[in-house]
Design a protein around this motif. Sequence first.
Motif, PDB file in Angstrom:
ATOM      1  N   PHE A  71       0.921  -1.155   0.014  1.00 18.50           N
ATOM      2  CA  PHE A  71      -0.027  -0.120   0.033  1.00 18.50           C
ATOM      3  C   PHE A  71       0.758   1.407  -0.002  1.00 18.50           C
ATOM      4  O   PHE A  71       2.032   1.235   0.379  1.00 18.50           O
ATOM      5  CB  PHE A  71      -0.865  -0.043   1.024  1.00 18.50           C
ATOM      6  CG  PHE A  71      -2.224  -0.991   1.350  1.00 18.50           C
ATOM      7  CD1 PHE A  71      -3.391  -0.390   0.725  1.00 18.50           C
ATOM      8  CD2 PHE A  71      -1.888  -2.241   1.544  1.00 18.50           C
ATOM      9  CE1 PHE A  71      -4.310  -1.296   0.744  1.00 18.50           C
ATOM     10  CE2 PHE A  71      -3.028  -3.107   1.287  1.00 18.50           C
ATOM     11  CZ  PHE A  71      -4.246  -2.702   1.193  1.00 18.50           C
ATOM     12  N   ILE A  72       0.354   2.344  -0.503  1.00 16.48           N
ATOM     13  CA  ILE A  72       0.649   3.793  -0.288  1.00 16.48           C
ATOM     14  C   ILE A  72      -0.399   4.453   0.405  1.00 16.48           C
ATOM     15  O   ILE A  72      -1.563   4.222   0.634  1.00 16.48           O
ATOM     16  CB  ILE A  72       1.048   4.409  -1.427  1.00 16.48           C
ATOM     17  CG1 ILE A  72      -0.105   4.355  -2.453  1.00 16.48           C
ATOM     18  CG2 ILE A  72       2.301   3.481  -2.220  1.00 16.48           C
ATOM     19  CD1 ILE A  72       0.019   5.471  -3.819  1.00 16.48           C
ATOM     20  N   SER A  73       0.106   5.611   1.098  1.00 15.82           N
ATOM     21  CA  SER A  73      -0.753   6.436   1.734  1.00 15.82           C
ATOM     22  C   SER A  73      -0.799   7.938   1.003  1.00 15.82           C
ATOM     23  O   SER A  73       0.206   8.545   0.812  1.00 15.82           O
ATOM     24  CB  SER A  73      -0.150   6.706   3.185  1.00 15.82           C
ATOM     25  OG  SER A  73      -0.229   5.488   3.993  1.00 15.82           O
ATOM     26  N   MET A  74      -2.148   8.460   0.705  1.00 16.94           N
ATOM     27  CA  MET A  74      -2.545   9.545  -0.078  1.00 16.94           C
ATOM     28  C   MET A  74      -3.363  10.412   0.755  1.00 16.94           C
ATOM     29  O   MET A  74      -4.168  10.035   1.258  1.00 16.94           O
ATOM     30  CB  MET A  74      -3.224   9.023  -1.333  1.00 16.94           C
ATOM     31  CG  MET A  74      -2.339   8.322  -2.422  1.00 16.94           C
ATOM     32  SD  MET A  74      -1.232   9.567  -3.317  1.00 16.94           S
ATOM     33  CE  MET A  74      -2.518  10.801  -4.010  1.00 16.94           C
ATOM     34  N   PRO A  75      -2.791  11.629   0.712  1.00 18.05           N
ATOM     35  CA  PRO A  75      -3.746  12.557   1.073  1.00 18.05           C
ATOM     36  C   PRO A  75      -5.303  12.740   0.752  1.00 18.05           C
ATOM     37  O   PRO A  75      -5.498  12.296  -0.324  1.00 18.05           O
ATOM     38  CB  PRO A  75      -3.064  14.130   0.915  1.00 18.05           C
ATOM     39  CG  PRO A  75      -1.851  13.739   0.388  1.00 18.05           C
ATOM     40  CD  PRO A  75      -1.712  12.328   0.053  1.00 18.05           C
ATOM     41  N   ALA A  82      -1.118  -0.317  -4.121  1.00 18.98           N
ATOM     42  CA  ALA A  82      -0.468  -0.002  -5.379  1.00 18.98           C
ATOM     43  C   ALA A  82      -0.024  -1.352  -6.123  1.00 18.98           C
ATOM     44  O   ALA A  82       0.220  -1.371  -7.132  1.00 18.98           O
ATOM     45  CB  ALA A  82       0.651   0.844  -5.034  1.00 18.98           C
ATOM     46  N   GLU A  83       0.430  -2.310  -5.123  1.00 16.99           N
ATOM     47  CA  GLU A  83       1.066  -3.607  -5.710  1.00 16.99           C
ATOM     48  C   GLU A  83       0.281  -4.328  -6.642  1.00 16.99           C
ATOM     49  O   GLU A  83      -0.830  -4.462  -6.600  1.00 16.99           O
ATOM     50  CB  GLU A  83       1.478  -4.324  -4.456  1.00 16.99           C
ATOM     51  CG  GLU A  83       2.418  -5.718  -4.985  1.00 16.99           C
ATOM     52  CD  GLU A  83       2.437  -6.704  -3.913  1.00 16.99           C
ATOM     53  OE1 GLU A  83       3.440  -7.451  -3.815  1.00 16.99           O
ATOM     54  OE2 GLU A  83       1.876  -6.402  -2.732  1.00 16.99           O
ATOM     55  N   GLY A  84       1.000  -4.609  -7.860  1.00 20.55           N
ATOM     56  CA  GLY A  84       0.147  -5.248  -8.946  1.00 20.55           C
ATOM     57  C   GLY A  84      -0.591  -4.566  -9.812  1.00 20.55           C
ATOM     58  O   GLY A  84      -1.125  -5.249 -10.757  1.00 20.55           O
TER      59      GLY A  84
END
Length: 212
Positions: A71-75, A82-84
Amino acid sequence: MMTAKHVFGTLLAALVVMLTGCSGLPSSGDMPPVSTLEPEPYEIGVGDTISIHVWRDPELSQSIVVRPDGFISMPLMGDVKAEGKEPEALASEIGTALSEYIRTPEVTVMVTSPASKEFRNRIRITGQVAQPQSVAYQPGMTVLDVVLIAGGVTDFAAEDRAVLHRQIDGKYQSFSLDLEAVLEDGDMQTNHPLQPGDVISVPRKALFRGEL
């Protein structure tokens, strides 16, 4: 009259012959050629650094590393998987989510450091070599190149019983290599070109094979 020692010697010799002639592995001459298929679209992986740009909104734009959980963290959005995903697909997903907060967001995603791809594209050599290695794949790399990078084989290496493991249709298959012919006789028949993910293993000489 044969003594027990003679009987044991005869049986041992027969076993050596049988094992020598029946390795059970196909010759690497039967190995399929290195894949020439077009590369598949890049999928984001763990450890990749990606650049997310939101047009006219620098506060939402950022460069971020994909976490071990993928995962990534977005405001405004929180955690996003995000992976895959291909960069274009991730950009579309982020744009759709941000449309609830800003008007017609234009989002682009670029992979600026493909760490996961570099890991997947490595070649490994294990066993009786001076320095077992995991090396980055380079176009044109051959079996001999990797053996030399690993510092050559040891004195205990069974060079003629080396094995190349290659992933074909999602499963690893094993093929015999004769490193003795390559290194000592200059016979390049098994000096095959390599492809990402290949593994070369060099076994130790065995007493019951008459190699020690």
